[in-house]
Design an enzyme around this catalytic site. Structure first.
Site, short mmCIF file in Angstrom:
data_model
loop_
_atom_site.label_atom_id
_atom_site.label_comp_id
_atom_site.label_asym_id
_atom_site.label_seq_id
_atom_site.Cartn_x
_atom_site.Cartn_y
_atom_site.Cartn_z
N CYS A 135 0.73 -1.30 -0.06
CA CYS A 135 0.08 -0.08 -0.08
C CYS A 135 0.71 1.31 0.04
CB CYS A 135 -0.83 -0.07 1.27
SG CYS A 135 -0.16 -0.04 2.90
N GLU A 166 -7.07 -6.15 -0.61
CA GLU A 166 -7.35 -4.85 0.42
C GLU A 166 -6.26 -3.94 0.40
OE1 GLU A 166 -5.91 -3.70 4.75
OE2 GLU A 166 -4.84 -4.64 3.08
N ARG A 203 -8.45 2.41 11.61
CA ARG A 203 -7.77 1.79 10.44
C ARG A 203 -8.88 1.73 9.33
NH1 ARG A 203 -2.84 -0.87 10.25
NH2 ARG A 203 -2.44 -2.11 8.39
N ARG A 224 -9.66 0.96 5.38
CA ARG A 224 -8.91 0.36 4.33
C ARG A 224 -10.34 0.04 3.36
NH1 ARG A 224 -4.87 1.75 6.26
NH2 ARG A 224 -3.15 0.84 6.81
#
Length: 288
Positions: free
Chosen positions: A37, A75, A119, A121
């Site tokens: 990411c 993800e 978090r 995502r």
């Protein structure tokens, strides 16, 4: 990473996936991937496909195109959806669709699914066209009240993570309710100049996003005022913030362990996504 995987599952993974021929990979029903990411993150340089790590997505396409698993679970960071004015995500979605999958995607925050970590995502559920009942929906939030204090170890286990640098606290900390979990990180002070890795948070709030990189005194885990002392999080506490079971064997290197958890996917969120796939009957029965 390979050794940690072997310790937990008894399998030593193949080498760098970019060097593994798709013909040498066993047939499979589900392909899970969280391609790096950092190439898309707002905390990085956002170079996207210009970053060599960003091109790993093409290996996912290469493998899925050959093996045609029924389901792809992907993800990445929230910023992937808007990177380069949406062009990056458009390319990703088109590539997935072109090899025969329907993609469902949504940004989910782990803090709304029983994990005390802020978090966000983007999750991508890609169902092979011939198996898609076209009724998939992402799980509703559970909105459980949990905060950092719920995942803490005792003081003896965390002594080595105490920060001895001078720190400054805000006046507002007097207003924090010690019997209430807050639904966001509560910043209460700083060390050094107060940059991103030097901010102190209260354990009655959510944890900040665990990171595989980053600098500052609290790099990777953040800093928390716990029992009158400022410290980083223990790797076991990081594991809990990612939904890993207590029996999970953590890498012996603290730096490696924190990095691995910062790169990981939140187990609980993924479980809710899969449960919804099953409960809604979103995939027709198939055999690989």
């Amino acid at each position: 990473v390979s050794k940690t995987y072997e310790n937990n599952f008894g399998i030593y993974p193949l080498s760098d996936i970019t060097r593994v021929n798709e013909y040498d990979i066993l047939r499979h029903d589900i392909l899970c991937a969280g391609y790096p990411c950092q190439a898309f993150s707002i905390s990085g340089k956002q170079r996207g496909f210009e970053d060599i790590r960003g091109t790993l997505f093409r290996d996912i396409v290469r493998i899925a195109k050959y093996h045609k698993p029924g389901l792809l679970l992907l993800e990445n960071v929230k910023n992937l959806e808007t990177h380069d004015n949406g062009r990056t995500f458009k390319i990703i979605k088109e590539n997935i669709e072109n090899i025969g999958y329907n993609m469902y995607y949504k940004v989910l925050n782990a803090s709304r699914y029983g994990i005390p970590q802020a978090r966000e995502r983007i999750y991508m559920v890609c169902i092979r066209n011939d198996l898609d009942n076209k009724n998939y929906e992402f799980p509703n939030p559970t909105n459980e009240e949990k905060c950092v204090k719920d995942i803490l170890l005792n003081n003896l286990e965390t002594e080595k993570f105490i920060i001895t640098k001078p720190y400054r606290l805000k006046e507002e900390i007097k207003q924090i309710n010690m019997f209430k979990c807050y639904s966001k990180p509560i910043r209460i002070g700083t060390v050094n100049k107060g940059g991103q890795g030097d901010r102190i948070y209260d354990p009655m709030g959510q944890a900040i996003t665990l990171s595989a990189e980053g600098g500052g005194t609290g790099a990777k885990t953040g800093l928390y005022l716990i029992n009158g002392q400022v410290r980083k999080l223990h790797p076991r506490e990081c594991a809990r913030l990612m939904g890993y079971p207590e029996e999970y064997i953590i890498n012996e290197s603290v730096n490696q362990a924190q990095k691995q958890f910062g790169n990981s996917v939140v187990v609980d969120v993924l479980q809710y996504i899969i449960k919804n796939l099953i409960d809604r009957g979103s995939i027709k029965e198939w055999i690989a």
